[in-house]
Scaffold this active site. Structure first.
Site, PDB file in Angstrom:
ATOM      1  N   TYR A  56       0.843  -1.195   0.000  1.00 52.74           N
ATOM      2  CA  TYR A  56       0.000   0.000   0.000  1.00 52.74           C
ATOM      3  C   TYR A  56       0.883   1.252   0.000  1.00 52.74           C
ATOM      4  CZ  TYR A  56      -3.229  -3.602   1.726  1.00 52.74           C
ATOM      5  OH  TYR A  56      -3.964  -4.754   1.905  1.00 52.74           O
ATOM      6  N   PRO A 203     -14.423  -7.588   2.146  1.00 54.47           N
ATOM      7  CA  PRO A 203     -15.498  -8.209   2.920  1.00 54.47           C
ATOM      8  C   PRO A 203     -16.906  -7.800   2.540  1.00 54.47           C
ATOM      9  CG  PRO A 203     -14.494  -6.461   4.190  1.00 54.47           C
ATOM     10  CD  PRO A 203     -13.664  -6.605   2.944  1.00 54.47           C
TER      11      PRO A 203
END
Length: 279
Positions: A56, A203
């Site tokens: 990231y 998710p």
């Protein structure tokens, strides 16, 4: 009642609903200031599990979290991942699990996060060009040296998980998984059996339109958002699931945490359980 806590590795207690920092802007300016505020608000709201990775921003996300939260409050777990690196003149990202690379990335993560030990370090992916035993063995050695507390894996099969567990204790698995994408159900089952934390990435991804309509309808029935429905389903689906939804908005962060309070009947859960077959 669904438990809101889980002990990673049997001893590291965290709130099951965590936060994924991947989407936080790190460039200087208003976006970065907002990111710092979101990270701090997450901790204010009682989140104790924050997920990041070297991938990231090449470590920029780790540095952002350290700026926002260091010195870290007691009980806060920031877990990061290694094993992906820039390669060649193009600077493209590729899997790289060579021992020297993993060691260097762990050392840099310690520096960026301003810690002496990473309580949970996850292998971002298994590099197919490096023996699994060399990759996991390197993390085991770093654990022995005190630089890693617990070791996790990401995007693995049941067989790969079993191979890794022959080398070292595995405390967590981070695979793609959500209400409409249950490809890794066998891995989740293996984690349940061994009491390994299962951190689903992506998710709350949505599937086909029919499933979206069903989720939206249920959200209306429960006076909730579709995201809250998806997160509440995950929390109730397995006691080892630790969702880490990410957001770049404080209001969404606050909404996500309310999923813990969402009460579903067995009928609601049955309806959601059946969605994967049509997604």
């Amino acid at each position: 009642m669904t438990s809101t806590a889980f002990c990673i590795g049997g001893d590291l207690k965290v709130r099951r609903l965590g936060f994924g920092a991947m989407h936080l802007p790190t460039e200087p300016g208003h976006g970065r200031e907002t990111s710092l505020a979101i990270a701090r608000r997450a901790v204010e709201l009682g989140i104790t599990l924050i997920d990041t990775a070297y991938l990231y921003g090449g470590g920029a996300n780790e540095e952002l979290l350290a700026e926002a939260l260091h010195p870290y409050p007691d009980g806060l777990l920031i877990t990061t991942k290694v094993g992906v690196a820039r390669s060649g003149s193009s600077g493209a990202w590729k899997l790289d699990g060579r021992p020297a690379v993993l060691r260097e990335q762990v050392e840099q993560a310690l520096r960026r996060l301003r810690v002496e030990q990473i309580d949970l370090l996850q292998l971002h992916r298994i590099d197919p060009d490096t023996p699994l035993a060399d990759q996991v063995g390197t993390l085991r050695d770093l654990q022995t040296e005190g630089k890693i507390g617990r070791i996790g894996l990401s995007e693995v099969t049941v067989d790969e998980l079993n191979q890794a567990r022959e080398i070292v204790d595995i405390a967590s698995v981070q695979n793609r998984y959500n209400l409409l994408d249950r490809e890794h159900e066998p891995v989740l089952t293996a984690c349940e059996t061994a009491r390994i934390a299962f951190l689903p990435w992506r998710p709350v991804a949505w599937g086909k339109s029919g499933a979206k309509v069903e989720i939206a309808s249920m959200a209306t029935e429960l006076d909730a958002t579709p995201t809250q429905v998806a997160l509440a389903w995950l929390l109730g689906h397995s006691p080892v699931i630790l969702p880490i939804p990410g957001t770049a908005r404080i209001d969404h962060l606050e909404e996500n945490l309310l999923a813990e309070r969402l009460e579903m009947t067995p009928v609601h859960r049955d309806r959601l359980d059946n969605l994967s077959a049509v997604a």
